[in-house]
Design an enzyme around this catalytic site. Sequence first.
Site, PDB file in Angstrom:
ATOM      1  N   TYR A 123       0.795  -1.232   0.000  1.00  0.00           N
ATOM      2  CA  TYR A 123       0.000   0.000   0.000  1.00  0.00           C
ATOM      3  C   TYR A 123       0.826   1.279   0.000  1.00  0.00           C
ATOM      4  O   TYR A 123       0.268   2.361  -0.223  1.00  0.00           O
ATOM      5  CB  TYR A 123      -0.976  -0.031   1.171  1.00  0.00           C
ATOM      6  CG  TYR A 123      -2.028  -1.100   0.966  1.00  0.00           C
ATOM      7  CD1 TYR A 123      -3.088  -0.899   0.093  1.00  0.00           C
ATOM      8  CD2 TYR A 123      -1.922  -2.333   1.601  1.00  0.00           C
ATOM      9  CE1 TYR A 123      -4.035  -1.882  -0.131  1.00  0.00           C
ATOM     10  CE2 TYR A 123      -2.867  -3.328   1.385  1.00  0.00           C
ATOM     11  CZ  TYR A 123      -3.920  -3.104   0.523  1.00  0.00           C
ATOM     12  OH  TYR A 123      -4.847  -4.082   0.288  1.00  0.00           O
ATOM     13  N   PHE A 400     -10.418  -3.786  11.510  1.00  0.00           N
ATOM     14  CA  PHE A 400     -11.546  -3.859  10.581  1.00  0.00           C
ATOM     15  C   PHE A 400     -11.091  -4.498   9.277  1.00  0.00           C
ATOM     16  O   PHE A 400      -9.925  -4.666   9.029  1.00  0.00           O
ATOM     17  CB  PHE A 400     -12.156  -2.475  10.316  1.00  0.00           C
ATOM     18  CG  PHE A 400     -11.159  -1.395   9.970  1.00  0.00           C
ATOM     19  CD1 PHE A 400     -10.750  -1.211   8.658  1.00  0.00           C
ATOM     20  CD2 PHE A 400     -10.650  -0.557  10.955  1.00  0.00           C
ATOM     21  CE1 PHE A 400      -9.846  -0.217   8.337  1.00  0.00           C
ATOM     22  CE2 PHE A 400      -9.748   0.444  10.642  1.00  0.00           C
ATOM     23  CZ  PHE A 400      -9.336   0.613   9.331  1.00  0.00           C
TER      24      PHE A 400
END
Length: 400
Positions: A123, A400
């Site tokens: 990322y 999450f």
Amino acid sequence: MNDFEIRTLGTGEHRAASNLFRETVHNPPSDDAEWVYAARYYQPGGALGAFDPELIGTARFFDAELTVPGGARLPMAGVTSVGVRADRTRRGVLRALMTTQLADFAARGVVFANLLASEAGIYSRFGYGLATRYRTYSVDRHRARLRPDAPVGGELELLDLDRALEACPGVYDGLERRPGMMSRPEVLWRLYEMQLRRHASPVKAVVHHGPGGPDGFATYSVGGALAHPWTKTLEVADLFAGSATAFAGLWRFLLGVDLVDRVVADSRPLDDPIELLLADHRSGNVDRIGDEHWIRLVDVPAALAGRAYGHAAPVVIEVTDPLLPGNSGTYLVGPDGAGRTDRPAGLRLDVTTLAMVYLGTWRPSALAAAGRIEVRDPAAPEAADLLFGTRVAAWSGSHF
């Protein structure tokens, strides 16, 4: 030209996207019972799909707020469930999903994107930098005792899972937050509910009540009771405390649970003060230190203006951002705030490295020594250390 289409998914397409993502991380698809809960943590309009012509990739987000140094809470998008079908990887699908998502965030006024990375090398290409870290530690319950001068006070309330799911969100919302902590919207609590309800061992919660009301809680389960050699481990899933008294009270309770040999606290702040509370600090052991959240500054001017800074001489930084070029430019950062400037830069860095600096987890001088920041003013790295440093370690505590 890409040979696929990127578009927002309708509610009726969420289950297919969930199953595709689960396949990419080598998990089976949700059964009907699980999907009753899983469907509730998809925010309407928050999922993207890549089609060729069938679904070959997906990414989704939910809206929340991120607490930055100084206490301000700024708009954030939590990015999750990112995956590309195995036969279509390395063909630009991931890049198309991520850049489309970033463009949408920028258009909606989101200041940060935030994710937990499955692989550390992915990322940073999209401007995400490792912004918070955690440590996991375990405590030998038979040896551990809190020091006699550890804070004492308040009352403890033990809750079963149903009552915990009702009480804990409100307690969490009322706590003061350290840099890196985030709000927990309804969709996130629904994710936790699904995970807790399918847990192999019963999950309970203990809430600490201080003079002003509930000021901390911990959720936990005990495993290993039926497995040879019957060593039982109490696993702490969540622990948040709004005061030193609440933190000590919660740990006093956890270390007092009978028929437990070891207490394991996963994903805790690097500066969690458990050793300072133990009469014998060697009864606790750090098991690992790892990555927590990666953030992406979607709106660099708003992010820099939104946080507080330490006391040092102002520093001019030059930021480069190939994917969102409106962020590129020079910024004057000082004790009174930050904003654009036309003054010459003392430090030059890309938006990924700025994300690593932003919450105070990494010192600019260390990143400069590693070759990740270009130094044009020899005095700038030390001043930047003081400006971007924080009193407490940045940490989120939310997955999450």
